[in-house]
Scaffold this motif. Sequence first.
Motif, PDB file in Angstrom:
ATOM      1  N   MET A  40       0.725  -1.154  -0.007  1.00  0.00           N
ATOM      2  CA  MET A  40      -0.018  -0.062  -0.009  1.00  0.00           C
ATOM      3  C   MET A  40       0.744   1.179   0.143  1.00  0.00           C
ATOM      4  O   MET A  40       1.958   1.174   0.664  1.00  0.00           O
ATOM      5  CB  MET A  40      -0.820  -0.039   1.169  1.00  0.00           C
TER       6      MET A  40
ATOM      7  N   LEU B  44       1.650   4.763   1.076  1.00  0.00           N
ATOM      8  CA  LEU B  44       1.559   5.272   2.152  1.00  0.00           C
ATOM      9  C   LEU B  44       1.528   7.001   1.996  1.00  0.00           C
ATOM     10  O   LEU B  44       2.387   7.394   1.157  1.00  0.00           O
ATOM     11  CB  LEU B  44       2.475   5.217   3.557  1.00  0.00           C
ATOM     12  N   ASN B  45       0.483   7.608   2.589  1.00  0.00           N
ATOM     13  CA  ASN B  45       0.543   9.039   2.461  1.00  0.00           C
ATOM     14  C   ASN B  45       1.725   9.962   3.137  1.00  0.00           C
ATOM     15  O   ASN B  45       1.938   9.646   4.549  1.00  0.00           O
ATOM     16  CB  ASN B  45      -0.816   9.726   2.882  1.00  0.00           C
TER      17      ASN B  45
ATOM     18  N   ILE C 174       5.051  10.085   4.099  1.00  0.00           N
ATOM     19  CA  ILE C 174       5.524   9.689   5.126  1.00  0.00           C
ATOM     20  C   ILE C 174       6.553  10.951   5.805  1.00  0.00           C
ATOM     21  O   ILE C 174       6.545  10.930   7.074  1.00  0.00           O
ATOM     22  CB  ILE C 174       6.343   8.424   4.706  1.00  0.00           C
TER      23      ILE C 174
ATOM     24  N   ILE D  45       4.215  13.054   8.139  1.00  0.00           N
ATOM     25  CA  ILE D  45       3.959  12.431   9.460  1.00  0.00           C
ATOM     26  C   ILE D  45       5.109  12.223  10.467  1.00  0.00           C
ATOM     27  O   ILE D  45       4.815  12.414  11.335  1.00  0.00           O
ATOM     28  CB  ILE D  45       3.006  11.010   9.089  1.00  0.00           C
TER      29      ILE D  45
ATOM     30  N   ILE E 144       5.255  13.552  14.339  1.00  0.00           N
ATOM     31  CA  ILE E 144       5.265  12.557  15.262  1.00  0.00           C
ATOM     32  C   ILE E 144       6.396  12.943  16.234  1.00  0.00           C
ATOM     33  O   ILE E 144       6.679  12.882  17.441  1.00  0.00           O
ATOM     34  CB  ILE E 144       5.270  11.091  14.909  1.00  0.00           C
TER      35      ILE E 144
ATOM     36  N   PHE F 169       5.719  15.878  18.162  1.00  0.00           N
ATOM     37  CA  PHE F 169       5.019  15.543  19.267  1.00  0.00           C
ATOM     38  C   PHE F 169       5.905  14.988  20.234  1.00  0.00           C
ATOM     39  O   PHE F 169       5.820  15.375  21.585  1.00  0.00           O
ATOM     40  CB  PHE F 169       3.958  14.450  18.851  1.00  0.00           C
TER      41      PHE F 169
END
Lengths: 330, 134
Positions: free
Chosen positions: B1, B3-4, B6, B9, B13, B16
């Motif tokens: 798949m 992935l949007n 990467i 994101i 993270i 965060f």
Amino acid sequence: MLMKNLGISIVAVVILIALPALASVQGYNFFLTVFPYAAFAVFLGGFIYRMVKWWIIPVPFRITTTCGQQKSLPWIKQSPLENPAGFWGVAGRMALEIFLFRSLFRNTSVEISGKRPVYGSAKWLWFFGLVFHWSLLIIVLRHLRFFIEPVAPWIAGLSALDGFFEIGIPALYLSDFAVLAGLSVLFLRRVIIPRVRYISLPVDYFALLLILGIVVTGLLMRHFFSTDLLAVKSIVLGWITLSPVVPAGIGIFFYIHLFLVFTLMVWFPFSKLMHLGGVFLSPTRILANNNRRERHINPWNAPVKVHTYAEYEDEFRDKMKAVGLPVDKE
Amino acid sequence: MKLNNIGKIVAGIVIFIVLATFFFWYGTGKSSSLPQPSLDTPAIAQMKEKRCVEDKAFMSINHMKLLHNWRDSAVREGNRNYTAKNGNVYKMSLSGTCLECHSNKEQFCDRCHTYVAAKPACFSCHSIPAEVKK
């Protein structure tokens, strides 16, 4: 419905308050040594887990909300924040959303006047939501004075600004007052407005009551049952330096406050409070509306065997010519 | 798949984690030993019973409220006598009573106040004894 849902969450919060209140000395040792690490680990791990879970969901088509003119021909005026076309438009829209709750600002109310509906603006949810969230942020940042040694000037400055009016000793923080006001309105909204009450679940009340419990125990410790701040800071620095200490003689409200915070941290990633992270991954907000300019291919499309007209013509050109059919290529 | 995004994101993270563990990496250079307010002043050295106006447990967490009450009582009501729990009577005076023993503001008051970032407004009106002597 109200009694049941509200009752469940009140009972849950009362149990959470009773647990530390009734705990033994061994229990307190546990609170100060094991719980903080466990709660923090669940918070971090759960938060990342939820973000990754959202992230791996394919978004084949951009479903951004479009409330204005999209980028089009040069002489048509675009509305860049309402219908962002690229990164900066999205960044502006997200900044307004995160810092100023722009979507709530557009909240409307509708009333039947005579026999027709009349729409008006309703800003109070926006206002108290904003008051609540900002004061909560300031409160969290102020607590860094227990986590950081030496205390950074900006933390002390924030506290000084927050207690600017020097009402009482220790000074009343305006953010404490504001967070109570915000929480009260958000809570009363769920209880009083019939439509909101109807869709309110136990967790909706629980989120508010849990935070209210944290705020109230914090205020009690600050203004009524003074707590030894040196001991509190030594506990917190003990956690950070991985050498937890358990000083004696810290009031019960500290343990209740702490236990409610740990509960919040553990529950946070698996609750609706995850909108803290979720807002950054909500497809209606974070995507630029470029559906007409770029082709977005659905990642789960099965491969389809196609036979284009050009190929068809290549295959049958001789026969088509033979019967006099027109062909694109001679 | 597929992935949007990467990069985005992972960046998110990482931001965060950095923010959530702020206190682990910010300002941990110093040791976290508890501040020790110093009682080493001439006036305290001469005392037979080393006792503040009230006992230490009370004073350490309630001194600010006591002083606040003293201020109201002395300034607004003109009453300058404080009867302690053990019956001793003290004159309500920051400079005359408190600072007479605790003449070492920097080693006594400030150590804890700095530690927990408490900023009392006492000395925005009262003078600090050592500074006057200088």
